[in-house]
Each structure stands twice: as C-alpha cells, then as structure tokens.
Design a protein around this motif. Structure first.
Motif, PDB file in Angstrom:
ATOM      1  N   THR A 147      -9.396  19.196  39.060  1.00  0.00           N
ATOM      2  CA  THR A 147      -8.211  18.658  38.404  1.00  0.00           C
ATOM      3  C   THR A 147      -7.783  19.562  37.271  1.00  0.00           C
ATOM      4  O   THR A 147      -8.412  19.568  36.210  1.00  0.00           O
ATOM      5  CB  THR A 147      -8.477  17.233  37.854  1.00  0.00           C
ATOM      6  OG1 THR A 147      -8.977  16.420  38.905  1.00  0.00           O
ATOM      7  CG2 THR A 147      -7.193  16.637  37.282  1.00  0.00           C
ATOM      8  N   PRO A 148      -6.742  20.379  37.473  1.00  0.00           N
ATOM      9  CA  PRO A 148      -6.284  21.246  36.391  1.00  0.00           C
ATOM     10  C   PRO A 148      -5.581  20.443  35.316  1.00  0.00           C
ATOM     11  O   PRO A 148      -5.105  19.332  35.555  1.00  0.00           O
ATOM     12  CB  PRO A 148      -5.308  22.192  37.094  1.00  0.00           C
ATOM     13  CG  PRO A 148      -4.825  21.404  38.267  1.00  0.00           C
ATOM     14  CD  PRO A 148      -5.979  20.539  38.696  1.00  0.00           C
ATOM     15  N   ALA A 149      -5.523  21.002  34.124  1.00  0.00           N
ATOM     16  CA  ALA A 149      -4.839  20.322  33.035  1.00  0.00           C
ATOM     17  C   ALA A 149      -3.354  20.266  33.320  1.00  0.00           C
ATOM     18  O   ALA A 149      -2.770  21.243  33.786  1.00  0.00           O
ATOM     19  CB  ALA A 149      -5.091  21.068  31.723  1.00  0.00           C
ATOM     20  N   PRO A 150      -2.710  19.121  33.097  1.00  0.00           N
ATOM     21  CA  PRO A 150      -1.271  19.033  33.360  1.00  0.00           C
ATOM     22  C   PRO A 150      -0.492  19.940  32.427  1.00  0.00           C
ATOM     23  O   PRO A 150      -0.900  20.211  31.303  1.00  0.00           O
ATOM     24  CB  PRO A 150      -0.968  17.546  33.103  1.00  0.00           C
ATOM     25  CG  PRO A 150      -2.048  17.094  32.175  1.00  0.00           C
ATOM     26  CD  PRO A 150      -3.268  17.878  32.558  1.00  0.00           C
ATOM     27  N   SER A 151       0.664  20.396  32.902  1.00  0.00           N
ATOM     28  CA  SER A 151       1.498  21.268  32.086  1.00  0.00           C
ATOM     29  C   SER A 151       2.146  20.466  30.974  1.00  0.00           C
ATOM     30  O   SER A 151       2.633  19.360  31.194  1.00  0.00           O
ATOM     31  CB  SER A 151       2.599  21.898  32.941  1.00  0.00           C
ATOM     32  OG  SER A 151       2.036  22.668  33.969  1.00  0.00           O
ATOM     33  N   PRO A 152       2.150  20.998  29.737  1.00  0.00           N
ATOM     34  CA  PRO A 152       2.861  20.305  28.663  1.00  0.00           C
ATOM     35  C   PRO A 152       4.352  20.331  28.917  1.00  0.00           C
ATOM     36  O   PRO A 152       4.863  21.175  29.646  1.00  0.00           O
ATOM     37  CB  PRO A 152       2.494  21.132  27.421  1.00  0.00           C
ATOM     38  CG  PRO A 152       2.125  22.473  27.956  1.00  0.00           C
ATOM     39  CD  PRO A 152       1.510  22.233  29.302  1.00  0.00           C
ATOM     40  N   PRO A 170      11.880  22.062  23.372  1.00  0.00           N
ATOM     41  CA  PRO A 170      13.343  22.068  23.305  1.00  0.00           C
ATOM     42  C   PRO A 170      13.857  23.456  22.935  1.00  0.00           C
ATOM     43  O   PRO A 170      13.364  24.104  22.018  1.00  0.00           O
ATOM     44  CB  PRO A 170      13.652  21.048  22.205  1.00  0.00           C
ATOM     45  CG  PRO A 170      12.422  20.200  22.112  1.00  0.00           C
ATOM     46  CD  PRO A 170      11.270  21.082  22.451  1.00  0.00           C
ATOM     47  N   GLN A 171      14.827  23.935  23.695  1.00  0.00           N
ATOM     48  CA  GLN A 171      15.423  25.239  23.466  1.00  0.00           C
ATOM     49  C   GLN A 171      16.924  25.143  23.702  1.00  0.00           C
ATOM     50  O   GLN A 171      17.411  24.162  24.258  1.00  0.00           O
ATOM     51  CB  GLN A 171      14.820  26.290  24.415  1.00  0.00           C
ATOM     52  CG  GLN A 171      13.337  26.543  24.183  1.00  0.00           C
ATOM     53  CD  GLN A 171      12.825  27.631  25.097  1.00  0.00           C
ATOM     54  OE1 GLN A 171      13.596  28.370  25.692  1.00  0.00           O
ATOM     55  NE2 GLN A 171      11.516  27.751  25.200  1.00  0.00           N
ATOM     56  N   PRO A 172      17.673  26.153  23.268  1.00  0.00           N
ATOM     57  CA  PRO A 172      19.102  26.161  23.568  1.00  0.00           C
ATOM     58  C   PRO A 172      19.326  26.151  25.074  1.00  0.00           C
ATOM     59  O   PRO A 172      18.449  26.556  25.844  1.00  0.00           O
ATOM     60  CB  PRO A 172      19.580  27.489  22.949  1.00  0.00           C
ATOM     61  CG  PRO A 172      18.543  27.820  21.930  1.00  0.00           C
ATOM     62  CD  PRO A 172      17.259  27.287  22.448  1.00  0.00           C
ATOM     63  N   PRO A 173      20.488  25.688  25.531  1.00  0.00           N
ATOM     64  CA  PRO A 173      20.750  25.634  26.964  1.00  0.00           C
ATOM     65  C   PRO A 173      20.494  26.976  27.636  1.00  0.00           C
ATOM     66  O   PRO A 173      20.895  28.026  27.152  1.00  0.00           O
ATOM     67  CB  PRO A 173      22.240  25.251  27.029  1.00  0.00           C
ATOM     68  CG  PRO A 173      22.501  24.542  25.746  1.00  0.00           C
ATOM     69  CD  PRO A 173      21.609  25.186  24.735  1.00  0.00           C
ATOM     70  N   ALA A 174      19.786  26.966  28.740  1.00  0.00           N
ATOM     71  CA  ALA A 174      19.479  28.172  29.505  1.00  0.00           C
ATOM     72  C   ALA A 174      19.538  27.818  30.975  1.00  0.00           C
ATOM     73  O   ALA A 174      19.725  26.665  31.352  1.00  0.00           O
ATOM     74  CB  ALA A 174      18.099  28.709  29.130  1.00  0.00           C
ATOM     75  N   THR A 175      19.405  28.819  31.801  1.00  0.00           N
ATOM     76  CA  THR A 175      19.423  28.549  33.230  1.00  0.00           C
ATOM     77  C   THR A 175      18.320  27.585  33.625  1.00  0.00           C
ATOM     78  O   THR A 175      18.524  26.665  34.406  1.00  0.00           O
ATOM     79  CB  THR A 175      19.267  29.878  34.000  1.00  0.00           C
ATOM     80  OG1 THR A 175      20.332  30.751  33.622  1.00  0.00           O
ATOM     81  CG2 THR A 175      19.324  29.635  35.490  1.00  0.00           C
ATOM     82  N   PHE A 176      17.141  27.777  33.042  1.00  0.00           N
ATOM     83  CA  PHE A 176      15.993  26.936  33.390  1.00  0.00           C
ATOM     84  C   PHE A 176      14.885  27.214  32.383  1.00  0.00           C
ATOM     85  O   PHE A 176      14.633  28.365  32.024  1.00  0.00           O
ATOM     86  CB  PHE A 176      15.539  27.275  34.816  1.00  0.00           C
ATOM     87  CG  PHE A 176      14.131  26.884  35.140  1.00  0.00           C
ATOM     88  CD1 PHE A 176      13.732  25.555  35.152  1.00  0.00           C
ATOM     89  CD2 PHE A 176      13.201  27.852  35.452  1.00  0.00           C
ATOM     90  CE1 PHE A 176      12.429  25.206  35.457  1.00  0.00           C
ATOM     91  CE2 PHE A 176      11.900  27.512  35.779  1.00  0.00           C
ATOM     92  CZ  PHE A 176      11.522  26.188  35.772  1.00  0.00           C
ATOM     93  N   VAL A 177      14.262  26.154  31.889  1.00  0.00           N
ATOM     94  CA  VAL A 177      13.149  26.297  30.944  1.00  0.00           C
ATOM     95  C   VAL A 177      11.863  25.956  31.688  1.00  0.00           C
ATOM     96  O   VAL A 177      11.595  24.791  31.985  1.00  0.00           O
ATOM     97  CB  VAL A 177      13.327  25.383  29.712  1.00  0.00           C
ATOM     98  CG1 VAL A 177      12.163  25.580  28.744  1.00  0.00           C
ATOM     99  CG2 VAL A 177      14.650  25.669  29.024  1.00  0.00           C
ATOM    100  N   ALA A 178      11.076  26.976  32.004  1.00  0.00           N
ATOM    101  CA  ALA A 178       9.839  26.762  32.756  1.00  0.00           C
ATOM    102  C   ALA A 178       8.770  26.152  31.858  1.00  0.00           C
ATOM    103  O   ALA A 178       8.810  26.302  30.636  1.00  0.00           O
ATOM    104  CB  ALA A 178       9.340  28.081  33.324  1.00  0.00           C
ATOM    105  N   PRO A 179       7.806  25.441  32.429  1.00  0.00           N
ATOM    106  CA  PRO A 179       6.680  24.954  31.627  1.00  0.00           C
ATOM    107  C   PRO A 179       6.011  26.124  30.913  1.00  0.00           C
ATOM    108  O   PRO A 179       5.871  27.214  31.485  1.00  0.00           O
ATOM    109  CB  PRO A 179       5.744  24.326  32.672  1.00  0.00           C
ATOM    110  CG  PRO A 179       6.625  23.973  33.821  1.00  0.00           C
ATOM    111  CD  PRO A 179       7.688  25.036  33.853  1.00  0.00           C
ATOM    112  N   PRO A 180       5.608  25.949  29.660  1.00  0.00           N
ATOM    113  CA  PRO A 180       5.093  27.083  28.878  1.00  0.00           C
ATOM    114  C   PRO A 180       3.833  27.714  29.429  1.00  0.00           C
ATOM    115  O   PRO A 180       3.539  28.868  29.131  1.00  0.00           O
ATOM    116  CB  PRO A 180       4.861  26.475  27.493  1.00  0.00           C
ATOM    117  CG  PRO A 180       4.774  25.005  27.707  1.00  0.00           C
ATOM    118  CD  PRO A 180       5.653  24.697  28.872  1.00  0.00           C
TER     119      PRO A 180
END
Length: 318
Positions: free
Chosen positions: A25-30, A34-44
């Motif tokens: 069981t891997p740790a879930p992605s946080p 919040p960032q300015p509007p972008a094409t897509f904000v991937a999990p860190p």
C-alpha cells in the motif's frame, strides 16, 4: 559467492518481516497545492517524464482535390519520440506483409537531403484494381523522428506537396511548424493538430496520467449530449461500468468520464478521462490506475485541468 547468497537471503527475510501494508500500500498522493490557473497541476509527488521521451505531434493533415475516379490524395506529418531506425523497421514489416498478400507492390528506397540532414525516402506502388502510391519520409534529429506520409493515386506527385516535405524543418522546441496546404488542397479540419503534452508516473504500480492537447477539434459538448450518464455490461469475461459527468474546468464546460473494467478472478483497472475545451485548445487528461487503489490527490488534480477562457457561444445561441 557464499557471502553473496547470504546477503541475498538476509534481504529477502528482512523484506518478508515488514508489515504487509508497507509492501503493498503506497502512501496516497497529497492534494495539489493551490497555484495560479495552469493547464494541469499534477500531484506534487508524481514524476513527469522528460519531454524528449513523450514529444509526439500530428499535424498538417491535408486532403487533395479528386481527379477522375481516384481520390485526391492525403498528406500528413508527425513527430515521434523514437529513433528513425525503429520507424524504418516498422515500414519494412509493413511492406513485407503487403508482399505476402495478393496485392502487387513495387518498393524503392533512397536518401534525400532535408533541412540539412539525411532522410530516408520510401515509395511503395500498390497495384490491383485501386492502384495507389505511398511515399514516406523519415528524418532523425536530436533522437526524434520527423515523418511525413503522402498517399496519391496519380502517377506524378503534386509539386506543392513535394515542397512541403522538404521545407518542414524541426523547430527549436522539437515540434513542427504550421504550414498552409498548396493550391487545391484543404486541411482535413482547419487548424487540426494533436500533441502528447506530457506523461506523469504515480507513486503506485500502474498509476499513470497522460495529457493530450489538440486544436481544431469540433465542439465536444455537442457530442456529449448523446452520451448516456451511466452504462454497464459485460463483453466476454470482461465486466465494465462507465459514468459521464458534465463539469466546468476553470470556467469552461467539460466532461469527466470514468470506466472500470474487471477481469476474472477479480482484477480491475479504472480509467478516468477529463476533457476541457477553451480558447487555448482542447485538453484531454487520462488517469489510469488499479481499481483497488484510488488516489484522492490524483483525482483532485484532474479537476485542475484548464483549457483557458470559455469558447464564444455559437451565433444564434440564446
């Protein structure tokens, strides 16, 4: 050698001594910050593959005028993130398959100078009741393959198309320039082009996100009106269930579709697709993962998809 085996056995025993949850069981992605509007904000904690691994583009798709009973010809260009040798080997396999069929073929291959580099130009003449000539050109630069295909039914090539093949030099960013079709030719869809914008790998096995970007795509929402909100069934031994939601992504209308597939004895894969259409183009984000592991952070990241400002309403729309 005995000490090596002892270390190997010790490592196996240590891994088996860990709690099972630590192994499976891997740790879930946080949640994405919040960032300015972008094409897509991937999990860190996800990793994006380098552009050189994913740069794929299809553009300048043109169709020629019909001449007599034959079709008017087709032309297209592509950027592929694989060596030209692999593309050439695939073309050889295709020609070999045609040679074993009932279709009469004649193949020639030559070298050509394009954009200062040496390209491989192949011509395949297909005989039979519907003869055609397929010309392919592959140019390798910086590990990428720039390919063109020209299909015609006339014996002489179109000079404007031959010029387009030799003038399509790669841009500094690795892409291909936009080009205008020659006189008499038209774009299959005005401004139509596709690009693989990125691939991200998650922190669990089989977790992957893929971003596609396109221009010149017809209105998605008109097609969405015909899609059922929920559907399920079974094809052979594969069970499936799909849902479609109409959402807004940074103010622009879009879709979020999810499909789950289950095969015996119970393994399942889930694919979610977010699609948004705005002034910046059409963006499609695909997220695939095992059904028994749902990453809440990744699910939230899909809703950060942004295609720019909403498209203007069609004329006559209240």
């Amino acid at each position: 050698m005995r000490s090596f085996y002892a270390l190997l056995i010790g490592a196996l025993l240590l891994s088996n001594a860990l709690p099972s949850s630590a192994q499976t069981t891997p740790a879930p992605s946080p949640s994405p910050a919040p960032q300015p509007p972008a094409t897509f904000v991937a999990p860190p904690d996800w990793v994006q593959l380098p552009r050189g691994f994913t740069l794929t583009e299809i553009k300048n798709l043109w169709q020629g005028p019909k001449k007599g009973k034959g079709s008017g010809g087709i032309f297209g260009q592509a950027v592929l993130p694989i060596p030209s040798g692999i593309v050439g080997a695939l073309l050889v396999q295709l020609r070999s398959a045609l040679a074993h069929s009932k279709t009469k073929i004649n193949t020639t291959t030559a070298s050509a100078t394009i954009c200062g580099g040496t390209a491989s130009a192949s011509t395949v003449n297909l005989g039979g009741s519907r003869p055609a000539i397929i010309e392919t050109t592959t140019l390798s630069q910086r590990g990428l393959t720039y390919a063109t295909i020209y299909v015609r039914t006339t014996s002489k090539p179109e000079p404007g198309i031959e010029s387009a093949v030799r003038s399509a030099c790669p841009l500094p960013n690795g892409g291909l320039p936009d080009a205008s079709p020659p006189a008499g030719w038209n774009a299959v869809q005005k401004g139509l082009d596709f690009e693989l914008a990125g691939i991200w790998l998650g922190n669990a096995p089989l977790q992957i996100m893929t971003m596609l970007k396109a221009h010149g795509v017809p209105n998605l929402m008109s097609a969405a009106q015909m899609a059922p909100a929920t559907t399920s069934g079974q094809q052979y031994s594969v069970k499936y269930r799909a849902t479609v939601q109409k959402l807004k992504f940074c103010g622009a209308p879009g879709l979020l579709a999810t499909a789950q597939f289950t095969v015996p004895p119970g393994f399942g894969m889930t694919s979610s697709v977010a699609a948004a259409q705005g002034m910046d183009g059409t963006f499609i984000l695909w997220y695939s993962h095992p059904s028994n592991y749902t990453d809440a952070g990744a699910q939230q990241s899909m809703r950060t998809l942004c295609a720019g400002a909403p498209l203007p309403a069609p004329s006559g729309t209240p």
